[in-house]
Design a protein around this motif. Structure first.
Motif, short mmCIF file in Angstrom:
data_model
loop_
_atom_site.label_atom_id
_atom_site.label_comp_id
_atom_site.label_asym_id
_atom_site.label_seq_id
_atom_site.Cartn_x
_atom_site.Cartn_y
_atom_site.Cartn_z
N GLU A 217 0.86 -1.17 0.00
CA GLU A 217 0.00 0.00 0.00
C GLU A 217 0.90 1.23 0.00
O GLU A 217 1.80 1.34 0.83
N PHE A 218 0.69 2.11 -0.96
CA PHE A 218 1.48 3.33 -1.04
C PHE A 218 0.71 4.50 -0.47
O PHE A 218 -0.48 4.65 -0.74
N TYR A 219 1.37 5.30 0.33
CA TYR A 219 0.77 6.52 0.86
C TYR A 219 1.88 7.45 1.31
O TYR A 219 3.02 7.04 1.50
N LEU A 220 1.54 8.70 1.46
CA LEU A 220 2.45 9.69 2.01
C LEU A 220 1.90 10.08 3.37
O LEU A 220 0.71 10.33 3.51
N ALA A 221 2.76 10.08 4.37
CA ALA A 221 2.29 10.33 5.73
C ALA A 221 3.35 11.06 6.54
O ALA A 221 4.55 10.93 6.27
N LEU A 222 2.89 11.79 7.51
CA LEU A 222 3.79 12.33 8.52
C LEU A 222 4.06 11.18 9.47
O LEU A 222 3.14 10.60 10.04
N ASP A 223 5.31 10.82 9.64
CA ASP A 223 5.64 9.63 10.41
C ASP A 223 7.00 9.80 11.06
O ASP A 223 7.71 10.76 10.80
N PHE B 158 16.41 6.85 5.38
CA PHE B 158 16.09 8.27 5.45
C PHE B 158 16.88 9.01 4.39
O PHE B 158 18.10 8.84 4.30
N VAL B 159 16.21 9.81 3.56
CA VAL B 159 16.88 10.66 2.57
C VAL B 159 16.19 12.03 2.55
O VAL B 159 15.03 12.15 2.93
N ILE B 160 16.94 13.03 2.11
CA ILE B 160 16.38 14.36 1.92
C ILE B 160 16.51 14.71 0.45
O ILE B 160 17.60 14.62 -0.12
N VAL B 161 15.40 15.08 -0.18
CA VAL B 161 15.38 15.46 -1.59
C VAL B 161 14.79 16.86 -1.68
O VAL B 161 13.66 17.08 -1.27
N ASP B 162 15.58 17.80 -2.20
CA ASP B 162 15.14 19.19 -2.31
C ASP B 162 14.56 19.70 -0.99
O ASP B 162 13.49 20.29 -0.95
N ASN B 163 15.28 19.44 0.09
CA ASN B 163 14.91 19.87 1.45
C ASN B 163 13.65 19.23 2.00
O ASN B 163 13.08 19.70 2.97
N VAL B 164 13.18 18.15 1.37
CA VAL B 164 12.00 17.42 1.86
C VAL B 164 12.48 16.05 2.36
O VAL B 164 13.04 15.28 1.58
N PRO B 165 12.29 15.76 3.65
CA PRO B 165 12.73 14.46 4.17
C PRO B 165 11.75 13.34 3.79
O PRO B 165 10.54 13.53 3.80
N PHE B 166 12.31 12.18 3.44
CA PHE B 166 11.52 10.99 3.12
C PHE B 166 12.08 9.82 3.91
O PHE B 166 13.28 9.68 4.06
N ILE B 167 11.18 8.96 4.40
CA ILE B 167 11.58 7.69 4.99
C ILE B 167 10.82 6.58 4.27
O ILE B 167 9.70 6.77 3.82
N TYR B 168 11.46 5.45 4.13
CA TYR B 168 10.82 4.31 3.47
C TYR B 168 11.48 3.03 3.96
O TYR B 168 12.60 3.04 4.45
N ASP B 169 10.76 1.92 3.83
CA ASP B 169 11.31 0.64 4.26
C ASP B 169 11.81 -0.15 3.06
O ASP B 169 11.64 0.25 1.91
N HIS B 170 12.46 -1.28 3.32
CA HIS B 170 13.06 -2.07 2.24
C HIS B 170 12.02 -2.63 1.28
O HIS B 170 12.29 -2.79 0.10
N LEU C 152 -3.96 10.38 -3.76
CA LEU C 152 -3.49 10.30 -2.39
C LEU C 152 -3.63 11.64 -1.68
O LEU C 152 -3.52 12.70 -2.30
N ARG C 153 -3.81 11.56 -0.39
CA ARG C 153 -3.77 12.73 0.47
C ARG C 153 -2.73 12.44 1.56
O ARG C 153 -2.47 11.28 1.88
N LEU C 154 -2.16 13.48 2.11
CA LEU C 154 -1.16 13.31 3.17
C LEU C 154 -1.84 12.83 4.43
O LEU C 154 -2.80 13.44 4.90
N LYS C 155 -1.35 11.71 5.00
CA LYS C 155 -1.90 11.16 6.23
C LYS C 155 -1.12 11.72 7.41
O LYS C 155 0.08 11.95 7.33
N GLY C 156 -1.79 11.86 8.54
CA GLY C 156 -1.12 12.24 9.78
C GLY C 156 -0.64 11.02 10.52
O GLY C 156 -0.84 9.89 10.11
N LEU C 157 -0.01 11.23 11.66
CA LEU C 157 0.48 10.11 12.48
C LEU C 157 -0.66 9.27 13.00
O LEU C 157 -1.68 9.68 13.37
#
Length: 67
Positions: A3-9, A17-29, A62-67
C-alpha cells in the motif's frame, strides 16, 4: 502487495532516510524493492498526489496522512 501513501511519520529502526530538495523521506526495504531507484511525487488538483516510478503509476488520488 504494497500500500502506497504519504504520511507524517517517525523513522523506524529499519527505515531508510533521505532528503530530496529539502524534503525528508523515509521508506522501508519493501517499498524500495517495489519502487526501484526512481520515484516522482506529483500533484494534480483534480487527482491529488501521485506516486510514479520509472515503470508505472504506483498510486494516485493520495492525500497526506497524519500520524
Amino acid at each position: 502487495m504494497i500500500e502506497f501513501y504519504l504520511a507524517l511519520d517517525e523513522r523506524g529502526l529499519e527505515d531508510t532516510f533521505v532528503i530530496v530538495d529539502n524534503v525528508p523521506f523515509i521508506y522501508d526495504h519493501k517499498a524500495l524493492d517495489e519502487i526501484g531507484s526512481y520515484l516522482m511525487v506529483d500533484f494534480i488538483g483534480s487527482q491529488g498526489l501521485k506516486l510514479i516510478n520509472s515503470n508505472q503509476t504506483l498510486a494516485y488520488g493520495l492525500r497526506l496522512k497524519g500520524l
